[in-house]
Design an enzyme around this catalytic site. Structure first.
Site, PDB file in Angstrom:
ATOM      1  N   LYS A 275      -2.788  -3.618   2.458  1.00  0.00           N
ATOM      2  CA  LYS A 275      -2.224  -2.703   3.716  1.00  0.00           C
ATOM      3  C   LYS A 275      -2.465  -1.183   3.067  1.00  0.00           C
ATOM      4  O   LYS A 275      -2.580  -1.028   1.877  1.00  0.00           O
ATOM      5  CB  LYS A 275      -0.736  -2.935   3.831  1.00  0.00           C
ATOM      6  N   ARG A 349       2.458 -16.567   9.445  1.00  0.00           N
ATOM      7  CA  ARG A 349       1.999 -17.459  10.255  1.00  0.00           C
ATOM      8  C   ARG A 349       1.704 -18.853   9.313  1.00  0.00           C
ATOM      9  O   ARG A 349       1.931 -19.988   9.691  1.00  0.00           O
ATOM     10  CB  ARG A 349       1.031 -17.415  11.216  1.00  0.00           C
TER      11      ARG A 349
HETATM   12  N1  BES Z   1       4.516  -8.610   8.561  1.00  0.00           N
HETATM   13  C1  BES Z   1       3.338  -8.178   9.222  1.00  0.00           C
HETATM   14  C2  BES Z   1       3.445  -7.625  10.549  1.00  0.00           C
HETATM   15  C3  BES Z   1       4.137  -6.221  10.674  1.00  0.00           C
HETATM   16  C4  BES Z   1       3.263  -5.350  10.150  1.00  0.00           C
HETATM   17  C5  BES Z   1       5.036  -5.684  11.722  1.00  0.00           C
HETATM   18  C6  BES Z   1       3.714  -3.954  10.419  1.00  0.00           C
HETATM   19  C7  BES Z   1       5.607  -4.727  11.755  1.00  0.00           C
HETATM   20  C8  BES Z   1       4.739  -3.553  11.166  1.00  0.00           C
HETATM   21  C9  BES Z   1       2.549  -9.174   9.260  1.00  0.00           C
HETATM   22  O1  BES Z   1       2.575 -10.086   8.260  1.00  0.00           O
HETATM   23  C10 BES Z   1       0.976  -8.628   9.457  1.00  0.00           C
HETATM   24  O2  BES Z   1       0.643  -8.030   8.382  1.00  0.00           O
HETATM   25  N2  BES Z   1       0.245  -8.778  10.416  1.00  0.00           N
HETATM   26  C11 BES Z   1      -0.854  -8.437  10.694  1.00  0.00           C
HETATM   27  C12 BES Z   1      -1.654  -9.331  11.402  1.00  0.00           C
HETATM   28  C13 BES Z   1      -3.042  -9.250  11.440  1.00  0.00           C
HETATM   29  C14 BES Z   1      -3.784  -9.019  10.252  1.00  0.00           C
HETATM   30  C15 BES Z   1      -3.720 -10.410  12.249  1.00  0.00           C
HETATM   31  C16 BES Z   1      -0.601  -7.220  11.636  1.00  0.00           C
HETATM   32  O3  BES Z   1       0.214  -7.304  12.536  1.00  0.00           O
HETATM   33  O4  BES Z   1      -1.213  -6.156  11.588  1.00  0.00           O
HETATM   34 MN    MN Z   2       1.320  -9.233   6.742  1.00  0.00          MN
END
Ligand code: BES
Ligand code: MN
Ligand code: ZN
Length: 490
Positions: A275, A349
């Protein structure tokens, strides 16, 4: 915070703070009216002159009012009477809780539950006031040095209601305990609150509550069960992954349990699909689902609800490392289905799919997972609601209703098969991302492939469980929705 009941006249009470409400466009009612009479109309005058605000959620503190024994009077603005409803009521109670936290108030007498709210009972108003007051009174202090100007939290709160309402206070106590547990776990830093820490908390429940047992599976035990997807996520971390299983038996063994499953990513760096740095520190919030199911479990055990409840937490840390899983990896999940990893940041997931497969051994009456699963959930509903997805209309409705009652609302999104093709993979049975469109729904669709034949619902609390930015911190949600759902099932 201790809750008590006291029906004595508000004006005669020796309390450090008397909490009353006042509408913008309606005469003072109940205790507020008594206060006004005792001080010969001064309260009404201060409202008229604008010195006491009646705008919704506004707070004004008055000192040493003649004719009133209380040291202080806190007036909560209720806004326009026509607009007043359960949500507005809940917010003024939270407002009071936060105000009392930020001022040196250790005891208070609350009269807000007298205020009429259409379609509510005395029981509900008292319970909701107590829950919201206590939850909003919480302050995170665990990893901070005590400061001289830190006010002590409220030690006791009495409410204007009779002894026949004791049950409402006990219920409130249980729910508030759940909220505080969820907030505290959500706020703890990831170097403390790691998978082993969550496991310890769960084991603590088994020690301190009746009818509770805990089982913790370590990585070897999970490997034996074939939980390759869950284990892949934690492989880049030195903190071993854990599967936490809590069992609460409030009914005979034959009664099928409700199973709640929480995403417990104690830190989500994104893994090799790292990230960006900005706001990464807030990715400790990624165990908000786990915090909520643990808080809900504690609330249920505290109230000794007549239900059987299993709580499962998939706890892992998602880190980049030489041993980390990669984009391109194909994982064989516990169910036997294979998953092509396109993005290691879609890890929730992966831990959940194995936890959901495992859950089915309990033959659940309902299976509900709770997860900070997608950023898209924040895009879709912002911070005001958790997303609810289910193919079972009755279950979705039960959860929606519970959220409305607890003023911890959810909103339903479809989980139609039309979205499933977005998960098609060239190299495996599915891939772990579904592309730009409908990101929350395709995440739900992914999970649906591991819950076939189950009465299952998915709750994405990425928007509701955390406040971002300056005042960042856990909201404890959706503990209210979940506990209300369980209370309704009892
Ligand atoms: N925990 C995150 C979701 C998230 C990120 C919620 C930032 C709120 C703020 C999750 O693990 C994630 O990173 N999801 C990705 C999925 C994508 C790579 C398909 C997302 O939502 O960007
Ligand atoms: Mn994530
Ligand atoms: Zn995540």
């Amino acid at each position: 915070m201790k809750f008590t009941l006291d029906t004595s006249l508000a004006t005669g009470l020796d309390t450090s703070c008397l909490v009353i409400g006042a509408f913008e466009d309606a005469p003072l009612q109940g205790s507020a009216k008594l206060v006004d009479q005792a001080c010969a109309g001064l309260l009404q005058q201060l409202i008229k002159s604008g010195d006491v605000s009646t705008h919704w959620k506004d707070t004004t503190l008055l000192h040493g009012l003649n004719g009133v024994n209380a040291e202080r009077i806190l007036v909560l603005g209720c806004g326009e009477i026509e607009k007043f409803n359960t949500v507005r009521y809940d917010r003024i109670c939270s407002s009071a809780g936060a105000f009392l936290r930020d001022h040196a108030t250790t005891s208070a007498h609350i009269c807000l539950n007298e205020i009429e709210v259409s379609q509510t009972t005395d029981y509900w108003r008292l319970r909701q006031a107590a829950v919201s007051l206590k939850s909003a009174n919480y302050r995170y202090t665990t990893t901070k040095a005590p400061k001289d100007d830190d006010n002590p939290p409220l030690i006791s709160a009495s409410f204007n209601a009779g002894a026949d309402m004791q049950a409402a206070l006990e219920e409130a106590s249980g729910i508030a305990k759940g909220y505080l547990r969820s907030k505290e776990l959500g706020n703890l830093p990831p170097n403390i609150c790691n998978p082993a820490y969550l496991a310890e908390i769960a084991q603590g429940f088994a020690g301190s509550y009746k009818n509770v047992s805990a089982e913790i599976l370590d990585e070897d035990q999970m490997a034996e069960l074939g939980m390759t997807a869950l284990l892949a996520v934690g492989r880049g971390s030195k903190n071993g992954s854990k599967l936490i299983i809590l069992n609460y038996q409030g009914k005979d063994e034959e009664t099928r349990p409700i199973v709640i499953v929480g995403k417990g990513i104690t830190f989500d760096s994104g893994g090799l699909s790292l990230k960006p740095g900005l706001n990464m520190e807030q990715m400790k919030f990624d165990m908000g689902g786990a915090a909520s199911v643990l808080g809900t479990f504690e609330a249920c055990a505290n109230m000794q609800l007549p239900i059987n409840l299993i709580c499962i937490v998939a706890a892992a840390e998602n880190m980049p490392d030489g041993n980390a899983y990669r984009p391109g990896d194909v994982l064989t999940s516990m169910s036997g289905k294979t998953i092509e990893v396109l993005n290691t940041d879609a890890e929730g997931r992966l831990v959940l799919c194995d936890a959901l497969t495992y859950s089915q051994k309990f033959n659940p009456a309902a299976l509900i997972d709770v997860a900070t699963l997608t950023g898209a959930a924040v895009i879709a509903l912002g911070h005001h609601a958790s997303i609810i997805m289910s193919k079972h209309d009755d279950l979705a409705e039960e959860l929606m209703n519970a959220g409305n009652t607890a003023v911890d609302r959810g909103w339903r999104l479809p989980i139609w098969d039309d979205y499933q093709p977005q998960l098609k993979s060239v190299f495996a049975d599915m891939k772990n991302v579904g592309g730009m469109a409908a990101g929350s729904i395709t995440a739900g669709c992914f999970l649906s492939r591991f819950t076939e034949g189950q009465r299952w619902a998915h709750i994405d609390c990425a928007g509701s469980t955390w406040i971002w930015g300056g005042d960042k911190g856990s909201t404890g949600r959706p503990v209210g929705l979940l506990t209300q759902y369980l209370i309704n099932q009892a």
